[in-house]
Design a protein around this motif. Sequence first.
Motif, short mmCIF file in Angstrom:
data_model
loop_
_atom_site.label_atom_id
_atom_site.label_comp_id
_atom_site.label_asym_id
_atom_site.label_seq_id
_atom_site.Cartn_x
_atom_site.Cartn_y
_atom_site.Cartn_z
N LYS A 5 -59.36 38.46 87.00
CA LYS A 5 -58.38 37.98 87.97
C LYS A 5 -57.25 38.96 88.15
O LYS A 5 -56.86 39.66 87.23
N LEU A 6 -56.68 38.99 89.34
CA LEU A 6 -55.53 39.85 89.62
C LEU A 6 -54.38 39.52 88.69
O LEU A 6 -53.83 40.38 88.03
N ARG A 7 -53.99 38.24 88.62
CA ARG A 7 -52.84 37.88 87.81
C ARG A 7 -53.17 37.96 86.32
O ARG A 7 -52.28 37.91 85.49
N GLY A 8 -54.43 38.16 85.98
CA GLY A 8 -54.80 38.37 84.59
C GLY A 8 -54.98 39.83 84.29
O GLY A 8 -55.78 40.20 83.44
N ALA A 9 -54.24 40.69 84.98
CA ALA A 9 -54.43 42.12 84.83
C ALA A 9 -54.29 42.58 83.40
O ALA A 9 -54.88 43.56 83.00
N LEU A 10 -53.49 41.86 82.63
CA LEU A 10 -53.42 42.16 81.21
C LEU A 10 -53.57 40.87 80.42
O LEU A 10 -52.81 40.57 79.53
N LEU A 11 -54.56 40.09 80.78
CA LEU A 11 -54.74 38.77 80.16
C LEU A 11 -55.56 38.84 78.89
O LEU A 11 -55.83 37.85 78.26
N CYS A 12 -55.96 40.04 78.51
CA CYS A 12 -56.60 40.26 77.21
C CYS A 12 -57.89 39.48 77.05
O CYS A 12 -58.06 38.73 76.11
N THR A 13 -58.80 39.61 78.00
CA THR A 13 -60.16 39.15 77.83
C THR A 13 -61.06 40.37 77.75
O THR A 13 -60.60 41.50 77.80
N VAL A 14 -62.35 40.15 77.66
CA VAL A 14 -63.24 41.28 77.45
C VAL A 14 -63.81 41.84 78.74
O VAL A 14 -64.64 42.74 78.72
N LEU A 15 -63.38 41.35 79.90
CA LEU A 15 -63.83 41.90 81.15
C LEU A 15 -63.07 43.18 81.45
O LEU A 15 -61.90 43.30 81.14
N PRO A 198 -48.98 37.40 91.68
CA PRO A 198 -49.39 35.99 91.80
C PRO A 198 -50.91 35.86 91.89
O PRO A 198 -51.64 36.83 91.97
N GLU A 199 -51.35 34.60 91.91
CA GLU A 199 -52.74 34.26 92.16
C GLU A 199 -52.72 33.20 93.26
O GLU A 199 -52.48 32.02 92.99
N PRO A 200 -52.94 33.60 94.50
CA PRO A 200 -52.67 32.72 95.65
C PRO A 200 -53.29 31.33 95.58
O PRO A 200 -52.71 30.36 96.04
N GLU A 201 -54.48 31.20 95.01
CA GLU A 201 -55.16 29.90 94.99
C GLU A 201 -54.81 29.08 93.76
O GLU A 201 -55.29 27.97 93.58
N SER A 202 -53.95 29.61 92.91
CA SER A 202 -53.65 28.95 91.64
C SER A 202 -52.61 27.86 91.80
O SER A 202 -51.68 27.96 92.60
N LYS A 203 -52.74 26.80 90.99
CA LYS A 203 -51.72 25.75 90.96
C LYS A 203 -50.49 26.20 90.17
O LYS A 203 -49.40 25.69 90.38
N THR A 204 -50.69 27.15 89.25
CA THR A 204 -49.60 27.55 88.36
C THR A 204 -49.01 28.91 88.67
O THR A 204 -48.01 29.29 88.07
N CYS A 205 -49.62 29.65 89.62
CA CYS A 205 -49.17 31.03 89.84
C CYS A 205 -49.15 31.39 91.32
O CYS A 205 -49.76 32.36 91.75
#
Length: 460
Positions: A5-15, A198-205
């Motif tokens: 995800k864009l807003r997860g640019a540094l969300l620390c997953t393995v992708l 942001p994440e345009p379709e997100s409820k929280t972001c």
Amino acid sequence: MISAKLRGALLCTVLLLTSACAAGQTASGASTPDTSTQKTSAPAGKPSSTSDVMTSDNVKLVAQMPRPAPLNGRDDINTDLAFQGDYAFVGNFGGFAIYDISNPTKPQLVSTVSCPAQQNDVSVYGDLLILSIDEPRDGEGCDSSEGSRDWEGLRIFDISDKKSPKYLSAVRTDCGSHTHTMVPAGETLYVYVSSPGPEPESKTCPPPHELIQIVEIPTKSPQSAKIVAKPDIFPERQHSELASGCHDITAYPEKKLAAAACFGDGVLLDISDPVHPKVLQQITDTENFQIWHSATFNNDATKVVFSDELGGGGQATCDKNTPRTKGADAVYDIVGGKLERRGYFKIPRDQQENENCVAHNGSLIPVPGKDIMVQSWYQGGVSIWDFTDSVNPKEIGYFERGPFPGGGIAGSWSAYYYNGYIYSSDIMAGLDVLEINDPLTDPAKKVKMDDFNVQTQKSY
């Protein structure tokens, strides 16, 4: 690390995210370490991923604690560290653990708290522990799941009893909290929340997201914590195409300064009024830096080290094909109140193509009159380096393991110096305790800290 995800640019997953790494350059200030390599055997009873280590002659692995149950599942990776007295607090995607480090060579597990979320970066202040939640959940509590994905932000715990931490409350923040920074002010604790978006379709972001958020926590009534400001600290549009917002902010309250790493920019802030930070300078480096990840002041606040998390932590950027100025540290002097770039540092040991490696979390080693830092590099291990000469920083010690068996994301997430020892939170291996014995760093052993949260610097 990078998520899809864009807003997860540094969300620390393995992708992983494809990076643009040109070859053939050599960084100013990169140098071969003045150390030799030795192989040592790890303590008995360790998993195969930690069976062998390589260190410089002046660094020794003195203890290793595997991730404890229930924080040892496949996705329960270790994250950040904090310290208080004789205790170390280790964040984990599954919650957090508390260790008694009164004898650093024999840490003892005190308690674990199951509280799943990404990425559970941790800080401690008095009887409070704060976790950053950068993953939409269906509720604020530790029993929440991804579910309807309506909530993310900060969780607050009472740690007055280290054997039995208690959940107190939470604060919902836009785009969650990737990392957070504490700025104490008497009986009030201000927390700067950094998050991508942001994440345009997100409820929280939802957009826009060109800001940080400031949470006020009354230390005597933490249940009443709330957001008190959302300052836009970007006088100009960011250069990053990955995300808006900031990844990490380091505050130095004593100096009334903060340095923010905001994906595409570095920002120097005046925090004399912690609720209304003022931008002193905004800088960028589009040639060398992809993701401005973190910042560290030297002790007298005349320098700032910014790091670049090229590829988001999931790529092998410590190889001969990646320029020495990319995925590295940049040393800036503060001259007349302004940042001026002097040199770059990157570990001089090429890693293998299956080892994710890039500059990550570190802290000062408190040596009076010197600028020395310890830093994690994922599977590049732990590096100790001297930037007293800003133009020509050099490595003086290191610790690393070979490639993680079976591949995947691994290595040191955070490496910090605390009261005579280096503590490394290893994503898969657990908690490592290292000792450095070197004439340059020996004076640090005389410096004793009551607590330590790396994003809130104190002088020594």
